[in-house]
Design an enzyme around this catalytic site. Sequence first.
Site, PDB file in Angstrom:
ATOM      1  N   GLY A  43       0.809  -1.221   0.000  1.00 55.34           N
ATOM      2  CA  GLY A  43       0.000   0.000   0.000  1.00 55.34           C
ATOM      3  C   GLY A  43       0.837   1.262   0.000  1.00 55.34           C
ATOM      4  O   GLY A  43       0.540   2.226  -0.714  1.00 55.34           O
ATOM      5  N   CYS A  44       1.897   1.253   0.788  1.00 54.51           N
ATOM      6  CA  CYS A  44       2.761   2.441   0.885  1.00 54.51           C
ATOM      7  C   CYS A  44       3.533   2.667  -0.415  1.00 54.51           C
ATOM      8  O   CYS A  44       3.729   3.806  -0.832  1.00 54.51           O
ATOM      9  CB  CYS A  44       3.706   2.305   2.070  1.00 54.51           C
ATOM     10  SG  CYS A  44       2.819   2.250   3.651  1.00 54.51           S
ATOM     11  N   THR A  45       3.940   1.589  -1.050  1.00 61.03           N
ATOM     12  CA  THR A  45       4.645   1.700  -2.330  1.00 61.03           C
ATOM     13  C   THR A  45       3.703   2.233  -3.405  1.00 61.03           C
ATOM     14  O   THR A  45       4.065   3.128  -4.172  1.00 61.03           O
ATOM     15  CB  THR A  45       5.235   0.347  -2.737  1.00 61.03           C
ATOM     16  OG1 THR A  45       6.177  -0.053  -1.735  1.00 61.03           O
ATOM     17  CG2 THR A  45       5.922   0.433  -4.090  1.00 61.03           C
TER      18      THR A  45
END
Length: 153
Positions: A43-45
């Site tokens: 998700g962060c990527t």
Amino acid sequence: MVAIGDKAPAFSLPAAGGQVVSSEALAGRPYLLYFYPKADTPGCTSQACDLRDHRQTLGNLGLTVIGVSPDPVEKLDRFARKYDLDFTLVSDASHELADRYDTWVEKKNYGKTYFGMERSSFLVDGDGVIRAVWRKVKPAEHVALVTDAAAQL
């Protein structure tokens, strides 16, 4: 809890690339402060790469993007290099800034309770006033929300 219309909390944090980033240095410029749980996770990527891919649009709006996570600077350096992220990533290892923005929260996963970073974003205008807040933002929706709000500054 910080809200729209509040003065943004001041900060000075170590950043990827050996920099130190402060709210004082950002005075007079609008910025997006986005809090994310952990570098190099799906998700962060996705969220970071979407911001990277829309850098021209965000830049045309005069917006400086700053990602905040509890990760150490070394991990942020690797994350930025791996995905060619051309915006600032800061380390809030002590979660001091996250506490001021109320993004260091209790979480539950697989029956385990712990504290961690809530995915949230804050749009701050050139006067240092919070103009938009997104709590528990979904990575796929993030850039569109930010772009629409930044266009109103």
